[in-house]
Each structure stands twice: as C-alpha cells, then as structure tokens.
Write a protein that holds these residues in place. Structure first.
Motif, PDB file in Angstrom:
ATOM      1  N   LEU A  27       0.844  -1.188   0.000  1.00  0.00           N
ATOM      2  CA  LEU A  27       0.000   0.000   0.000  1.00  0.00           C
ATOM      3  C   LEU A  27       0.877   1.233   0.000  1.00  0.00           C
ATOM      4  CD1 LEU A  27      -2.796  -0.957   2.531  1.00  0.00           C
ATOM      5  CD2 LEU A  27      -2.961  -0.814   0.070  1.00  0.00           C
ATOM      6  N   GLY A  28       0.546   2.175  -0.850  1.00  0.00           N
ATOM      7  CA  GLY A  28       1.285   3.423  -0.882  1.00  0.00           C
ATOM      8  C   GLY A  28       2.541   3.378  -1.714  1.00  0.00           C
ATOM      9  N   GLU A  29       2.855   2.240  -2.315  1.00  0.00           N
ATOM     10  CA  GLU A  29       4.056   2.136  -3.137  1.00  0.00           C
ATOM     11  C   GLU A  29       3.667   1.645  -4.524  1.00  0.00           C
ATOM     12  OE1 GLU A  29       7.181  -0.162  -1.460  1.00  0.00           O
ATOM     13  OE2 GLU A  29       7.051   0.818   0.473  1.00  0.00           O
ATOM     14  N   GLY A  30       4.597   1.749  -5.433  1.00  0.00           N
ATOM     15  CA  GLY A  30       4.378   1.198  -6.760  1.00  0.00           C
ATOM     16  C   GLY A  30       3.466   2.051  -7.612  1.00  0.00           C
ATOM     17  N   ASP A  31       2.932   1.425  -8.648  1.00  0.00           N
ATOM     18  CA  ASP A  31       2.072   2.179  -9.554  1.00  0.00           C
ATOM     19  C   ASP A  31       0.724   2.462  -8.894  1.00  0.00           C
ATOM     20  OD1 ASP A  31       0.889  -0.293  -9.612  1.00  0.00           O
ATOM     21  OD2 ASP A  31       0.891  -0.483 -11.786  1.00  0.00           O
ATOM     22  N   PHE A  32      -0.041   3.268  -9.548  1.00  0.00           N
ATOM     23  CA  PHE A  32      -1.349   3.678  -9.023  1.00  0.00           C
ATOM     24  C   PHE A  32      -2.439   2.771  -9.591  1.00  0.00           C
ATOM     25  CE2 PHE A  32       1.261   7.496  -8.712  1.00  0.00           C
ATOM     26  CZ  PHE A  32       0.998   7.880  -7.405  1.00  0.00           C
ATOM     27  N   TRP A  33      -2.426   1.498  -9.204  1.00  0.00           N
ATOM     28  CA  TRP A  33      -3.353   0.540  -9.780  1.00  0.00           C
ATOM     29  C   TRP A  33      -4.807   0.905  -9.522  1.00  0.00           C
ATOM     30  CZ3 TRP A  33      -6.302  -1.846  -6.135  1.00  0.00           C
ATOM     31  CH2 TRP A  33      -5.812  -1.859  -4.830  1.00  0.00           C
ATOM     32  N   ALA A  34      -5.125   1.362  -8.347  1.00  0.00           N
ATOM     33  CA  ALA A  34      -6.508   1.739  -8.050  1.00  0.00           C
ATOM     34  C   ALA A  34      -6.890   2.987  -8.840  1.00  0.00           C
ATOM     35  CB  ALA A  34      -6.699   1.970  -6.552  1.00  0.00           C
ATOM     36  N   LEU A  35      -5.992   3.945  -8.902  1.00  0.00           N
ATOM     37  CA  LEU A  35      -6.247   5.179  -9.641  1.00  0.00           C
ATOM     38  C   LEU A  35      -6.413   4.895 -11.128  1.00  0.00           C
ATOM     39  CD1 LEU A  35      -6.506   8.239  -9.798  1.00  0.00           C
ATOM     40  CD2 LEU A  35      -4.005   8.351  -9.879  1.00  0.00           C
ATOM     41  N   GLU A  36      -5.566   4.043 -11.680  1.00  0.00           N
ATOM     42  CA  GLU A  36      -5.666   3.717 -13.110  1.00  0.00           C
ATOM     43  C   GLU A  36      -7.012   3.058 -13.422  1.00  0.00           C
ATOM     44  OE1 GLU A  36      -3.680   4.910 -15.371  1.00  0.00           O
ATOM     45  OE2 GLU A  36      -2.439   5.767 -13.781  1.00  0.00           O
ATOM     46  N   THR A  37      -7.462   2.172 -12.551  1.00  0.00           N
ATOM     47  CA  THR A  37      -8.763   1.533 -12.748  1.00  0.00           C
ATOM     48  C   THR A  37      -9.880   2.564 -12.672  1.00  0.00           C
ATOM     49  OG1 THR A  37      -7.914  -0.519 -11.812  1.00  0.00           O
ATOM     50  CG2 THR A  37     -10.305  -0.278 -11.890  1.00  0.00           C
ATOM     51  N   LEU A  38      -9.794   3.480 -11.712  1.00  0.00           N
ATOM     52  CA  LEU A  38     -10.789   4.542 -11.607  1.00  0.00           C
ATOM     53  C   LEU A  38     -10.808   5.385 -12.877  1.00  0.00           C
ATOM     54  CD1 LEU A  38     -12.846   6.299 -10.060  1.00  0.00           C
ATOM     55  CD2 LEU A  38     -10.892   7.531  -9.088  1.00  0.00           C
ATOM     56  N   LYS A  39      -9.640   5.754 -13.374  1.00  0.00           N
ATOM     57  CA  LYS A  39      -9.569   6.576 -14.582  1.00  0.00           C
ATOM     58  C   LYS A  39     -10.195   5.854 -15.775  1.00  0.00           C
ATOM     59  CE  LYS A  39      -5.469   8.466 -15.202  1.00  0.00           C
ATOM     60  NZ  LYS A  39      -4.019   8.743 -15.098  1.00  0.00           N
ATOM     61  N   ALA A  43     -13.424   7.278 -17.784  1.00  0.00           N
ATOM     62  CA  ALA A  43     -13.369   7.470 -19.234  1.00  0.00           C
ATOM     63  C   ALA A  43     -14.544   6.759 -19.903  1.00  0.00           C
ATOM     64  CB  ALA A  43     -12.042   6.974 -19.783  1.00  0.00           C
ATOM     65  N   ALA A  44     -14.862   5.550 -19.453  1.00  0.00           N
ATOM     66  CA  ALA A  44     -15.982   4.798 -20.015  1.00  0.00           C
ATOM     67  C   ALA A  44     -17.309   5.514 -19.781  1.00  0.00           C
ATOM     68  CB  ALA A  44     -16.022   3.392 -19.424  1.00  0.00           C
ATOM     69  N   LEU A  45     -17.392   6.243 -18.678  1.00  0.00           N
ATOM     70  CA  LEU A  45     -18.612   7.007 -18.361  1.00  0.00           C
ATOM     71  C   LEU A  45     -18.629   8.373 -19.038  1.00  0.00           C
ATOM     72  CD1 LEU A  45     -18.867   6.287 -14.524  1.00  0.00           C
ATOM     73  CD2 LEU A  45     -20.368   5.391 -16.316  1.00  0.00           C
ATOM     74  N   GLY A  46     -17.506   8.769 -19.594  1.00  0.00           N
ATOM     75  CA  GLY A  46     -17.409  10.100 -20.183  1.00  0.00           C
ATOM     76  C   GLY A  46     -17.400  11.194 -19.129  1.00  0.00           C
ATOM     77  N   ALA A  47     -16.895  10.877 -17.963  1.00  0.00           N
ATOM     78  CA  ALA A  47     -16.859  11.825 -16.842  1.00  0.00           C
ATOM     79  C   ALA A  47     -15.611  12.696 -16.971  1.00  0.00           C
ATOM     80  CB  ALA A  47     -16.874  11.080 -15.518  1.00  0.00           C
ATOM     81  N   GLU A  48     -15.768  13.824 -17.613  1.00  0.00           N
ATOM     82  CA  GLU A  48     -14.622  14.689 -17.904  1.00  0.00           C
ATOM     83  C   GLU A  48     -14.036  15.355 -16.671  1.00  0.00           C
ATOM     84  OE1 GLU A  48     -15.443  17.386 -21.078  1.00  0.00           O
ATOM     85  OE2 GLU A  48     -16.356  15.802 -22.289  1.00  0.00           O
ATOM     86  N   THR A  49     -14.870  15.629 -15.669  1.00  0.00           N
ATOM     87  CA  THR A  49     -14.365  16.323 -14.483  1.00  0.00           C
ATOM     88  C   THR A  49     -13.755  15.373 -13.464  1.00  0.00           C
ATOM     89  OG1 THR A  49     -16.545  16.267 -13.420  1.00  0.00           O
ATOM     90  CG2 THR A  49     -15.990  18.239 -14.717  1.00  0.00           C
ATOM     91  N   GLY A  50     -13.865  14.063 -13.704  1.00  0.00           N
ATOM     92  CA  GLY A  50     -13.242  13.095 -12.822  1.00  0.00           C
ATOM     93  C   GLY A  50     -14.167  12.563 -11.749  1.00  0.00           C
ATOM     94  N   GLY A  51     -13.553  11.945 -10.770  1.00  0.00           N
ATOM     95  CA  GLY A  51     -14.318  11.351  -9.698  1.00  0.00           C
ATOM     96  C   GLY A  51     -13.415  10.902  -8.575  1.00  0.00           C
ATOM     97  N   VAL A  52     -14.029  10.429  -7.523  1.00  0.00           N
ATOM     98  CA  VAL A  52     -13.291   9.928  -6.373  1.00  0.00           C
ATOM     99  C   VAL A  52     -13.807   8.535  -6.036  1.00  0.00           C
ATOM    100  CG1 VAL A  52     -12.777  12.187  -5.383  1.00  0.00           C
ATOM    101  CG2 VAL A  52     -14.854  11.002  -4.712  1.00  0.00           C
ATOM    102  N   LEU A  53     -12.922   7.758  -5.422  1.00  0.00           N
ATOM    103  CA  LEU A  53     -13.252   6.398  -5.039  1.00  0.00           C
ATOM    104  C   LEU A  53     -12.567   6.105  -3.712  1.00  0.00           C
ATOM    105  CD1 LEU A  53     -14.254   3.448  -5.776  1.00  0.00           C
ATOM    106  CD2 LEU A  53     -11.985   3.141  -6.784  1.00  0.00           C
ATOM    107  N   PHE A  54     -13.292   5.472  -2.810  1.00  0.00           N
ATOM    108  CA  PHE A  54     -12.622   4.931  -1.636  1.00  0.00           C
ATOM    109  C   PHE A  54     -13.123   3.524  -1.411  1.00  0.00           C
ATOM    110  CE2 PHE A  54     -16.153   7.394   0.163  1.00  0.00           C
ATOM    111  CZ  PHE A  54     -16.711   6.545   1.094  1.00  0.00           C
ATOM    112  N   GLN A  69     -16.890  -0.258  -0.849  1.00  0.00           N
ATOM    113  CA  GLN A  69     -16.399   0.559  -1.945  1.00  0.00           C
ATOM    114  C   GLN A  69     -17.458   1.594  -2.255  1.00  0.00           C
ATOM    115  OE1 GLN A  69     -14.509  -1.263  -5.446  1.00  0.00           O
ATOM    116  NE2 GLN A  69     -16.210  -0.395  -6.605  1.00  0.00           N
ATOM    117  N   GLN A  70     -17.025   2.812  -2.440  1.00  0.00           N
ATOM    118  CA  GLN A  70     -17.956   3.880  -2.791  1.00  0.00           C
ATOM    119  C   GLN A  70     -17.236   4.857  -3.705  1.00  0.00           C
ATOM    120  OE1 GLN A  70     -20.157   5.526   0.450  1.00  0.00           O
ATOM    121  NE2 GLN A  70     -20.554   7.432  -0.618  1.00  0.00           N
ATOM    122  N   GLY A  71     -17.935   5.315  -4.693  1.00  0.00           N
ATOM    123  CA  GLY A  71     -17.358   6.284  -5.609  1.00  0.00           C
ATOM    124  C   GLY A  71     -18.383   7.347  -5.943  1.00  0.00           C
ATOM    125  N   ALA A  72     -17.896   8.464  -6.423  1.00  0.00           N
ATOM    126  CA  ALA A  72     -18.791   9.559  -6.823  1.00  0.00           C
ATOM    127  C   ALA A  72     -18.113  10.362  -7.918  1.00  0.00           C
ATOM    128  CB  ALA A  72     -19.099  10.456  -5.624  1.00  0.00           C
TER     129      ALA A  72
END
Length: 166
Positions: A27-39, A43-54, A69-72
C-alpha cells in the motif's frame, strides 16, 4: 559443504528474498493501480471532471469483516448540497467522540465498559456523546446499552480518519 560454498548459498538465498520483497505490492508504493482503474471507469462514463473512489477491507478485533467501496463523480459532488454533511463532520469533531469510536472499534461495546475509561467524562457526558454519534449514523445500538459501528460506516470512518491525518 565448505565455508565458501555455504556463504555463497546464503548470499543467493538473501538475494532471492530481497528480490521477492522488492516485487511484493505494498500500500502506498508502486504504480497507481486503483487510480488507473478509476480513470478507466471514468473514461468509459465520459466523466470529464473526474471522480473519487474509496474502498477498504477491514477485520475488526472481534472478528467481524467489512468490505466497502464507494465512488462519486466530481461534478455530482460539487453540484450537490454539502450542508447535510455538517452534522456528521461535527459529530466526529470532538476528541471524546473519536476516542469512543476507537474504543468501540477495539471491542468495548457497552456503555458500562466505556464509562470505565479515563478522561471521557461523567456517565451523562458519555451518553451525550454516544447519542450524537448515534443520531448522525456513526453508531447504532444493538440491544440494551450496547453500541456498534454500522458495517456501512466502518470503512468510511477509517477513510475520514486517514484523510484528516497529516
């Protein structure tokens, strides 16, 4: 086996262990696997302003296990009314309430067990804090004088805590 051979074998084994440790995900090291999945999802949703996930997977000291898991979408969050969150944040904004939540996480579940703790005030004050936490959904009562953190609030509480720490 000769001493030189034994030392060489130990060096090979240590190198193998170090290599395995270096490739283990942490956790906290390496690539941003969770962030990449969120992105990708955004992108699939066409959400240009982005989003958050926890998200989280938690095992409590008493053995309960919670996954959450929750996202918005950012746009929905920014356009929404934030005032209902004030009471929830206010409930978490008192040191005694945070201590009560920490102790409940640790397994102290009854008002009597909580009242035995130092520095939490009188029994009346403790009940006041427990009512505040219950009214805002951070706690619920289970049986007589027994409190627990609802499963749907365990990970969000830990996320709020980790987000508030420097």
């Amino acid at each position: 086996m000769e001493l030189d051979e034994r030392v060489a074998e130990l060096e090979r084994r240590v190198a193998a262990l170090e290599g395995a440790a270096a490739t283990e995900p942490r956790l906290g090291e390496g690539d941003f696997w969770a962030l990449e999945t969120l992105k990708e999802q955004l992108a699939a949703l066409g959400a240009e302003t982005g989003g958050v996930l926890f998200t989280g997977s938690v095992r409590m000291p008493a053995g309960e296990r919670y996954v959450w898991q929750q996202g918005a979408l950012t746009e929905e969050l920014l356009d929404g009314d934030w005032t209902p969150a004030a009471e929830s944040f206010a409930a978490l904004g008192h040191p005694v309430r945070l201590r009560l939540l920490k102790e409940i996480f640790a397994g102290r579940r009854t008002a009597a067990e909580l009242a035995e703790l130092d520095e939490l005030g009188t029994t009346g004050q403790i009940y006041h804090h427990l009512r505040q936490l219950t009214a805002t959904g951070w706690l619920h009562t289970k049986g007589r004088g027994r409190y627990e953190i609802p499963g749907t609030r365990v990970v969000p509480l830990l996320v709020a805590l980790s987000a508030s720490l420097p």
